[in-house]
Design a protein around this motif. Sequence first.
Motif, PDB file in Angstrom:
ATOM      1  N   TYR A   1     -33.641  -9.778  22.150  1.00 20.72           N
ATOM      2  CA  TYR A   1     -33.470  -8.382  21.764  1.00 20.72           C
ATOM      3  C   TYR A   1     -32.092  -7.925  22.207  1.00 20.72           C
ATOM      4  O   TYR A   1     -31.618  -8.303  23.290  1.00 20.72           O
ATOM      5  CB  TYR A   1     -34.540  -7.509  22.421  1.00 20.72           C
TER       6      TYR A   1
ATOM      7  N   ASP B   1     -29.508  -4.171  21.736  1.00 14.86           N
ATOM      8  CA  ASP B   1     -29.145  -2.935  21.054  1.00 14.86           C
ATOM      9  C   ASP B   1     -28.032  -2.215  21.812  1.00 14.86           C
ATOM     10  O   ASP B   1     -27.750  -2.506  22.973  1.00 14.86           O
ATOM     11  CB  ASP B   1     -30.357  -2.008  20.842  1.00 14.86           C
TER      12      ASP B   1
ATOM     13  N   GLY C   1     -38.355  -4.001  17.472  1.00  9.37           N
ATOM     14  CA  GLY C   1     -37.329  -4.759  18.167  1.00  9.37           C
ATOM     15  C   GLY C   1     -36.368  -5.401  17.200  1.00  9.37           C
ATOM     16  O   GLY C   1     -36.697  -5.693  16.061  1.00  9.37           O
ATOM     17  N   LYS C   2     -35.117  -5.627  17.645  1.00 10.78           N
ATOM     18  CA  LYS C   2     -34.117  -6.181  16.737  1.00 10.78           C
ATOM     19  C   LYS C   2     -33.090  -6.969  17.529  1.00 10.78           C
ATOM     20  O   LYS C   2     -32.900  -6.785  18.718  1.00 10.78           O
ATOM     21  CB  LYS C   2     -33.439  -5.075  15.962  1.00 10.78           C
ATOM     22  N   VAL C   3     -32.421  -7.843  16.824  1.00 13.83           N
ATOM     23  CA  VAL C   3     -31.284  -8.572  17.370  1.00 13.83           C
ATOM     24  C   VAL C   3     -30.115  -8.314  16.435  1.00 13.83           C
ATOM     25  O   VAL C   3     -30.236  -8.483  15.235  1.00 13.83           O
ATOM     26  CB  VAL C   3     -31.559 -10.083  17.477  1.00 13.83           C
TER      27      VAL C   3
ATOM     28  N   TYR D   1     -41.562  -4.531  26.515  1.00 11.89           N
ATOM     29  CA  TYR D   1     -41.595  -5.991  26.408  1.00 11.89           C
ATOM     30  C   TYR D   1     -42.423  -6.665  27.506  1.00 11.89           C
ATOM     31  O   TYR D   1     -42.938  -7.770  27.312  1.00 11.89           O
ATOM     32  CB  TYR D   1     -40.174  -6.552  26.469  1.00 11.89           C
TER      33      TYR D   1
END
Length: 212
Positions: A171, A173, A208-210, A32
């Motif tokens: 972001y 995880d 990337g994820k939320v 990032y």
Amino acid sequence: MSEPDPPTDWDERFSSGSYPRDPEPSPVLCEYEPSIPDGRALDLATGTGRNAVFLAESGYDVDALDASREGLRITRERAEEREVDDRLETIHADATEYDFPTAEYDLITVSFYHTLDRFADLAAALVDGGYLFVEGHFRSVEATPSGPSTDRYRFAANELLRAGTALSVRYYDETTQERPNDRGRATARLLACRSHDPRGPYPERPGGKVRD
């Protein structure tokens, strides 16, 4: 003249070599970082400079804070070896009591130091548009011998995510990964921005994820 602080357990770990002298920075932070604004950074509980030296090499002016004088000494040595010591300042302080400045940092990083009770202070230390990155040990249902021996200093499911809701989460995880010698590590990671605009800007990272 005041007496010097007695050595901490971490001083002994760092001096004995039982903790890595040159640990790798967080992979998520590395991915990032190119899309996070440059400027001034704080690496809280820096240890031997896991993230601090990487950020200095990336062009940030870095404050590396830790309660261990030995950890800070190694951090300075590493910065000198990489010729970025002019961009790194060490701060000897207890992170549980340190008086963080207001609206000072473009990026704050915390790796494997449980600091939920300082989240509001960390958020206030960010400039508008500044980023907070936190990763820590996670309470996994799978065996994870790496890290604390009890759950006291491990994040519960979504606990770190909820702590970041005062900021704009970019972001999040929770993962478990295999490591050498079968020492698995369960980790929660959060990247959040102090922004009043929920639409962005969003830093780019493939995959990337939320999580909800």
